[in-house]
Design a protein around this motif. Structure first.
Motif, PDB file in Angstrom:
ATOM      1  N   THR A 374      -4.065  -1.763   5.791  1.00  0.00           N
ATOM      2  CA  THR A 374      -2.817  -2.462   5.511  1.00  0.00           C
ATOM      3  C   THR A 374      -3.069  -3.952   5.320  1.00  0.00           C
ATOM      4  N   ILE A 375      -2.453  -4.509   4.273  1.00  0.00           N
ATOM      5  CA  ILE A 375      -2.532  -5.943   4.008  1.00  0.00           C
ATOM      6  C   ILE A 375      -1.221  -6.571   4.454  1.00  0.00           C
ATOM      7  N   GLY A 391      -3.088   0.059  -5.539  1.00  0.00           N
ATOM      8  CA  GLY A 391      -3.354   1.135  -4.596  1.00  0.00           C
ATOM      9  C   GLY A 391      -3.556   0.703  -3.166  1.00  0.00           C
ATOM     10  N   TYR A 392      -3.159  -0.542  -2.834  1.00  0.00           N
ATOM     11  CA  TYR A 392      -3.336  -1.027  -1.470  1.00  0.00           C
ATOM     12  C   TYR A 392      -2.007  -1.039  -0.727  1.00  0.00           C
ATOM     13  N   SER A 393      -2.047  -0.623   0.525  1.00  0.00           N
ATOM     14  CA  SER A 393      -0.850  -0.599   1.369  1.00  0.00           C
ATOM     15  C   SER A 393      -0.544  -2.007   1.856  1.00  0.00           C
ATOM     16  N   THR A 394       0.720  -2.405   1.805  1.00  0.00           N
ATOM     17  CA  THR A 394       1.109  -3.752   2.220  1.00  0.00           C
ATOM     18  C   THR A 394       2.278  -3.715   3.181  1.00  0.00           C
ATOM     19  N   GLU A 395       2.400  -4.755   3.962  1.00  0.00           N
ATOM     20  CA  GLU A 395       3.574  -5.000   4.786  1.00  0.00           C
ATOM     21  C   GLU A 395       3.895  -6.483   4.727  1.00  0.00           C
ATOM     22  N   LYS A 396       5.182  -6.795   4.679  1.00  0.00           N
ATOM     23  CA  LYS A 396       5.568  -8.191   4.764  1.00  0.00           C
ATOM     24  C   LYS A 396       5.217  -8.713   6.154  1.00  0.00           C
TER      25      LYS A 396
END
Length: 485
Positions: A374-375, A391-396
């Motif tokens: 997670t980024i 294709g990268y998982s992100t979170e604010k």
């Protein structure tokens, strides 16, 4: 008498003989060095109008610095405690160069214009022979009253000597305005306060020491100010990427307590204020020490920084989280962090580049085959979308400033087995530098160099938020007084 002092004394005798031989006209000025004699010459300088000879007195540490400059050093760092005469020495050295090399150009630089005008420039003007040479007002131009100066241009801060040599007076906050000229030598006063621009400034100076007469040397006069860019250059001899600079660098230390121009009462006051404190080495003896008022005062290079090989071996294969901070003029940063079997976080690698795009950070991930994780992103919707599309998982990111700083501080603490909750690979030089220079007074201001620190805060907050209910100890034992079996 030391070998270095003996060499200096002999060289001064030769200088006097050479000066007599090369005097060609009544307008020539000779600048000589003499031994310190504060009782008979409390100002440490004399001017003889008849022989047009200017003589500066130097005490032992200053003479050692002079000998270092005369060697093959590219940079001589004169690291000195408060009240040790470092700025006076730098000013005198620069005046000597200007009067020795006819028709040349030199650069003298202070912290910013206000501080430079009120300290660096004033001290330099005070070292000129004559009366009231340091007074500059709208109606009075003190430097021009000196018998060795023909003009001081107050608008352009340009000092012209009678032999047509020019000293350009500048400030580090606008350092790039001096990039187009050539110089015979450069004096930087208090470069420990120039910030991270010092690395870029050094690169610029290296390319400008050419084309005019002079020793092609740099003199830096400073008191340490924490483990910042000046420390990296002078002590570690590394650039901002942690790579060797490749310059010959000499350091000369001077203690406040051995300056013969301070009376005993002044020395005792300095010792009462700084002796036996964390600032003693820096404030009194010309060393480097941790800056005061650091945000992460519980961070230690010895305890928290480990070799990159060890960092990679300690982390679990495949587990990663990332912190992302957007930028353009400021660097864009993507920080890779792994986790050990003891739930320690380990900063492994960093993408750190100004004037770059989010696509460059994504290319960095792919090119280096970084494990997925997670980024935790700064709130830039377009950047988040680009990461997701790749294709990268992100979170604010949770950008709570005070709460996030508290969580990072907890991570730097050790558990009952003396294991720090956050380790940093020595590959992450920008992160280390920011932590060592991140001050409380800069938090939330434009003065803060906190791009990597923001990334750490985002991912530490995100990692804590991702913990399952009831699993706080397993996720972060360092937030509590608890040790895993």
């Amino acid at each position: 008498m030391s070998k270095r002092l003996t060499r200096n004394t002999l060289r001064d005798v030769v200088d006097r003989i050479d000066a007599d031989e090369r005097r060609q006209s009544d307008d020539d000025v000779t600048v000589l060095w003499n031994v310190a004699d504060p009782e008979n010459r409390p100002n440490g300088m004399t001017w003889s109008p008849e022989s047009r000879t200017l003589t500066y007195d130097l005490w032992n540490a200053q003479r050692d610095a002079l000998e270092a400059i005369r060697s093959d050093a590219d940079i001589t760092g004169f690291l000195a405690g408060y009240g040790s005469g470092k700025t006076i020495f730098g000013a005198r050295w620069l005046i000597r160069q200007a009067l020795e090399y006819d028709g040349s150009r030199f650069l003298g630089m202070g912290i910013d214009f206000t501080k430079a005008r009120d300290t660096t420039f004033r001290v330099l003007f005070e070292q000129l022979p004559g009366e009231r040479t340091s007074i500059v007002t709208s109606s009075y131009n003190g430097p021009e009253t000196s018998p060795v100066v023909t003009d001081y241009n107050r608008q352009n801060h340009r000092l012209t000597f009678i032999n047509d040599s020019v000293v350009k007076l500048g400030s580090a906050d606008k350092w790039n305005r001096y990039a187009g000229d050539s110089y015979g030598a450069v004096w930087l006063d208090e470069p420990s306060h120039y910030g991270e621009d010092l690395h870029d400034l050094l690169e610029m100076i290296g390319s400008r020491l050419r084309g005019v007469a002079g020793p092609k040397a740099q003199l830096w006069t400073l008191t340490g100010n924490g483990y910042n860019a000046a420390y990296e250059i002078l002590e570690r001899q590394e650039d901002s990427d942690g790579e060797s600079i490749g310059l010959n660098i000499e350091q000369i230390r001077a203690s406040t307590l051995t300056n013969p121009y301070l009376d005993q009462g002044e020395k005792e006051r300095f010792e009462r204020q700084y002796g036996e404190t964390s600032r003693e080495e820096q404030a009194l003896h010309g060393g480097f020490a941790a800056a005061q008022g650091l945000v992460y005062s519980n961070f230690s290079r010895d305890e928290h920084v480990i070799p990159h090989v060890d960092a990679v071996e300690r982390v679990q294969e495949g587990w990663r989280i990332y912190g992302y901070d957007a930028g353009w003029n400021d660097p864009r940063v993507l920080l890779e962090v792994g986790r050990t079997d003891y739930d320690q976080l380990v900063a492994l690698d960093e993408f750190y580049r100004s004037e770059s795009h989010v696509s460059d950070a994504i290319d960095w991930l792919k090119r280096n085959d970084k494990p997925r994780g997670t980024i935790h992103c700064e709130h830039e919707p377009a950047d988040i979308e680009r990461f997701n599309s790749a294709g990268y998982s992100t979170e604010k990111a949770d950008k709570s400033l005070d709460a996030g700083i508290d969580e990072v501080r907890k991570r730097f603490e050790c558990d009952n087995a003396d294991r720090p909750g956050l380790l940093i690979s020595d590959n992450c030089q920008n992160l280390i530098r920011e932590i060592l220079g991140y001050k409380e007074e800069h938090v939330g201001t434009s003065a803060a160099e906190d791009h990597c620190c923001d990334c750490v805060r985002y991912l530490v907050m995100g990692e804590g938020r991702a913990a399952k209910p009831g699993a706080e100890y397993a996720t972060n034992p360092f937030a509590n007084d608890f040790t895993l079996p």
